[in-house]
Design an enzyme around this catalytic site. Sequence first.
Site, PDB file in Angstrom:
ATOM      1  N   LYS A   1     -21.011 -58.726 -40.388  1.00  0.00           N
ATOM      2  CA  LYS A   1     -19.627 -58.659 -39.918  1.00  0.00           C
ATOM      3  C   LYS A   1     -18.741 -58.146 -41.037  1.00  0.00           C
ATOM      4  O   LYS A   1     -18.682 -58.725 -42.114  1.00  0.00           O
ATOM      5  CB  LYS A   1     -19.166 -60.045 -39.488  1.00  0.00           C
ATOM      6  CG  LYS A   1     -17.786 -60.033 -38.930  1.00  0.00           C
ATOM      7  CD  LYS A   1     -17.556 -61.268 -38.096  1.00  0.00           C
ATOM      8  CE  LYS A   1     -16.241 -61.120 -37.342  1.00  0.00           C
ATOM      9  NZ  LYS A   1     -16.066 -62.137 -36.346  1.00  0.00           N
TER      10      LYS A   1
ATOM     11  N   THR B   1     -15.561 -55.475 -37.460  1.00  0.00           N
ATOM     12  CA  THR B   1     -16.631 -54.822 -36.723  1.00  0.00           C
ATOM     13  C   THR B   1     -17.946 -55.532 -37.035  1.00  0.00           C
ATOM     14  O   THR B   1     -18.166 -55.930 -38.173  1.00  0.00           O
ATOM     15  CB  THR B   1     -16.738 -53.355 -37.168  1.00  0.00           C
ATOM     16  OG1 THR B   1     -15.439 -52.778 -37.109  1.00  0.00           O
ATOM     17  CG2 THR B   1     -17.667 -52.570 -36.285  1.00  0.00           C
TER      18      THR B   1
ATOM     19  N   GLN C   1     -16.710 -55.193 -31.665  1.00  0.00           N
ATOM     20  CA  GLN C   1     -15.531 -54.762 -32.383  1.00  0.00           C
ATOM     21  C   GLN C   1     -14.369 -55.590 -31.878  1.00  0.00           C
ATOM     22  O   GLN C   1     -14.184 -55.731 -30.689  1.00  0.00           O
ATOM     23  CB  GLN C   1     -15.266 -53.275 -32.100  1.00  0.00           C
ATOM     24  CG  GLN C   1     -14.496 -52.600 -33.176  1.00  0.00           C
ATOM     25  CD  GLN C   1     -15.041 -51.197 -33.442  1.00  0.00           C
ATOM     26  OE1 GLN C   1     -15.649 -50.594 -32.578  1.00  0.00           O
ATOM     27  NE2 GLN C   1     -14.822 -50.697 -34.633  1.00  0.00           N
TER      28      GLN C   1
ATOM     29  N   GLY D   1     -10.356 -57.719 -33.032  1.00  0.00           N
ATOM     30  CA  GLY D   1      -9.145 -57.674 -33.824  1.00  0.00           C
ATOM     31  C   GLY D   1      -9.411 -57.888 -35.306  1.00  0.00           C
ATOM     32  O   GLY D   1      -8.692 -57.385 -36.153  1.00  0.00           O
TER      33      GLY D   1
ATOM     34  N   ASP E   1     -11.034 -70.464 -33.158  1.00  0.00           N
ATOM     35  CA  ASP E   1     -11.074 -69.280 -32.300  1.00  0.00           C
ATOM     36  C   ASP E   1     -12.175 -69.430 -31.259  1.00  0.00           C
ATOM     37  O   ASP E   1     -12.962 -68.525 -31.055  1.00  0.00           O
ATOM     38  CB  ASP E   1     -11.288 -68.040 -33.172  1.00  0.00           C
ATOM     39  CG  ASP E   1     -10.849 -66.774 -32.452  1.00  0.00           C
ATOM     40  OD1 ASP E   1     -10.171 -66.892 -31.416  1.00  0.00           O
ATOM     41  OD2 ASP E   1     -11.187 -65.680 -32.927  1.00  0.00           O
TER      42      ASP E   1
END
Length: 698
Positions: free
Chosen positions: A427, A412, A407, A409, A522
Amino acid sequence: MQLKLLLLYLTILLIVIRSETIAAQSLPGCEDKCGNVSIPYPFGTRKGCYLSKTYQVNCTKLQIRNTTFKLLDISLDGYMHGSLPVAYRCYHKKQKPSEPKIHLSRFPIADRMNMLTTVGCDARANMKIIGGEDYIAGCLSMTGCNMLASGSCFGMGCSQVPVPYGLTSFRIHTQRNTNSSLGKGSFNNCTYGFIVQKDHYTFKETDIDNLHNRSFPVVFEWSVGNTSCEEAQKNGSNYVCKENSVCIDASNERNQSFQMGYRCQCAQGYQGNPYVSYGCQDINECLEHQNNYCMHRCSNTNGNYKCACPFGQHGDGRKNGTGCTYTEWSIFSVTAASVVLTLMIYGGFKQRQVMKSREKFFKKNGGLILQKLLFESKGSSQMARIFSAGVLEKATNNFHKTNVVGQGGCGTVYKGTLADKTMVAVKRSKSIDENQIEQFINEVIMLSEISHPNVVKLLGCCLETQTPLLVYEFITNKTVFHHLHEQDFISSLTFERRLNIATQTAEALAHIHSTTQIVHRDVKSSNILLTDDYTAKVSDFGISRFIPIDQTHLQTLVHGTLGYIDPEYFRSGILTEKSDVYSFGMVLVELLTGRKVYSYDGTESELGLAIYFVSSLERGCLIEVLDAKVKEDGVDDHIKKIAKLAEECVEIEGKKRPNMKRVKDELNEISESCLKGSIISKKVKYIDQDQIIFFDSY
Ligand SMILES: *[C@@H]1O[C@H](CO)[C@@H](O)[C@H](O)[C@H]1NC(C)=O
Ligand SMILES: *[C@@H]1O[C@H](CO)[C@@H](O)[C@H](O)[C@H]1NC(C)=O
Ligand SMILES: *[C@@H]1O[C@H](CO)[C@@H](O)[C@H](O)[C@H]1NC(C)=O
Ligand SMILES: *[C@@H]1O[C@H](CO)[C@@H](O)[C@H](O)[C@H]1NC(C)=O
Ligand SMILES: *[C@@H]1O[C@H](CO)[C@@H](O)[C@H](O)[C@H]1NC(C)=O
Ligand SMILES: *[C@@H]1O[C@H](CO)[C@@H](O)[C@H](O)[C@H]1NC(C)=O
Ligand SMILES: *[C@@H]1O[C@H](CO)[C@@H](O)[C@H](O)[C@H]1NC(C)=O
Ligand SMILES: *[C@@H]1O[C@H](CO)[C@@H](O)[C@H](O)[C@H]1NC(C)=O
Ligand SMILES: *[C@@H]1O[C@H](CO)[C@@H](O)[C@H](O)[C@H]1NC(C)=O
Ligand SMILES: *[C@@H]1O[C@H](CO)[C@@H](O)[C@H](O)[C@H]1NC(C)=O
Ligand SMILES: *[C@@H]1O[C@H](CO)[C@@H](O)[C@H](O)[C@H]1NC(C)=O
């Protein structure tokens, strides 16, 4: 009809009872009013009704004991309103000046809410502490009496200055400012000085010589005790804040040593008088706000409220929260026999509705574009699959809680098993930027075509739900973040494994950069997954860009815990491959030091671990920041090389960073020499450190 009336009646009754409990602001059996002024505890009119004599109110004079102001109102937020008389001095007849002494006991004038004011053509007013020598504040009006300006108070007949803090005992002295030698036109007969609540006095020309008997509204502060909250709570017996309340220090912000005691306040979700037992009553948000807080149904709880979503929707139901969104169809069909029965009756109708909403989402989410693109690229073997909502619901047991594996930002992640026993990770993002749907689809296709041993494979997506679901291959052994920072994993990452992870991650990034020009955006240890044999797999390529950053995420950025984010990108908003290099550099640092990239202990600067690491390296103290595991089984030379590489990656200027290909090559080189030379250099190291001492002491 009668039932409805009865319900209405009951509701009204409830409201009446409620407002009565709230109105009880004083102790039982005590008057809570003097005329139309309400007197809440700790104030009271009789013995047994006030906290101490300091808070005794004399109803006939409307005055608090040992004070000289007239009471107008006491409010529970720690302020009260009263009025004070004007001080004056007249020159045209032999009249005694009036300079009343003002005693406020322990209720000082609220400094920011009141103004010392003087009125007169050539007047001044000063405040003098009783028993003291000096004037502590003064204001001045100097003008000809033919130049008065009604409506302003900047020296043309009227003048104001703020009041100092903590004033409890003083008098106002007023007089002409200069002697009569200047000529008669400059003077009026009297000068006035008074304190008045900010913005509550407007000067009028006719006030000159006419303020004798007036008094003006003033705001005072009140509090209880004479220690801070902490001390009062420690002592217990004297602490007066009651159930469901919080304590607030009343000490003056500008002078902490000026101790004014503390105040009580009802905790959030409660209202009433925090100074009496059970004075703070739960707020029934549902009644009081007429269900303005909830999308659907509201139910009150102690100190809070709960919202419920209609059948078949989920979310927190709050208007300012996540509201209610549609759940996938089959969730409703499971619970109870009665539900099944209902469904059997309305099923046909509902089914049509659900099909419609799925079709709508499918279109909204770009399903048609995707279908078209897939049709065009039919030849390719590695093809993105479009999953239907039903298949994924079945695979994840209707997105059951127990299937959640992650989980973050942005959403989930659920574990799921497809009909053919393939394990998948599904996802579900919180939301997706609708304007970028087409590009999103494009990248889904591009990424699903990538087949690299160190990239988590994207199998496809589902577009029939409100936000698209992404389906990935399932990786069994959690993330590098878990293995580095969570207690039960901590010993599993040897230096060699860390080096492998770094090398494999670099290979994945280099591969994607060179073949697709997609920037990951990321890269972080929690996006690098591990298989059972510790093979690194990078997940979530490029997808983060389509998912709006949520509030909490944004906050960490604004607060300056930049963590993995390329500071250059953060400043300029321009994203390049080098941004991934920076983030990768931080992963290297993390692997070497075993420290979290964001740390909230406040000891590190804005760039946190990066600066800390680089400065340790430059000072030659690398050894101090290394993870124990790395020190234990790493080789000095290799560690130094990796540290150097990490340093280059986290260069502030993107230009100076190497690209992923070079990083990959260097890591490969280190890995290879590591395999060849590890045993020998390890021995040397041990002799260096321990053995010699060992022999010496023998
Ligand atoms: C209280 O009564 C007085 C006199 O009747 C009136 O001037 C004043 O405005 C009232 N105060 C409040 C708070 O109602
Ligand atoms: C209140 O003030 C009046 C007038 O000064 C005085 O007569 C009376 O005794 C006072 N009452 C109390 C309880 O102090
Ligand atoms: C309050 O007034 C009473 C009686 O007028 C006096 O005895 C007492 O000392 C005063 N207390 C303070 C703190 O001024
Ligand atoms: C001011 O004093 C003069 C002289 O005593 C007098 O004539 C005049 O009426 C006074 N003005 C006011 C407003 O009282
Ligand atoms: C006004 O004049 C008197 C007597 O001439 C003098 O004592 C006093 O200091 C003067 N006051 C001001 C403010 O000039
Ligand atoms: C103002 O006070 C004077 C005495 O200083 C008095 O004669 C007069 O009646 C008062 N005026 C009002 C409006 O209260
Ligand atoms: C201040 O604290 C002392 C000791 O706790 C207490 O005796 C005294 O009454 C307090 N004063 C006030 C104004 O609360
Ligand atoms: C607790 O209160 C008593 C008097 O009520 C006082 O003497 C003592 O110093 C207080 N203790 C602390 C820790 O404030
Ligand atoms: C703060 O308040 C204390 C106590 O009243 C006083 O002694 C001190 O001088 C004040 N400090 C300042 C900076 O005003
Ligand atoms: C939503 O409103 C409630 C009640 O006003 C408040 O307590 C809560 O903090 C709000 N939540 C958000 C996310 O604004
Ligand atoms: C990770 O892999 C190791 C080695 O296969 C295994 O012992 C461990 O249980 C795995 N951990 C998890 C969380 O799957």
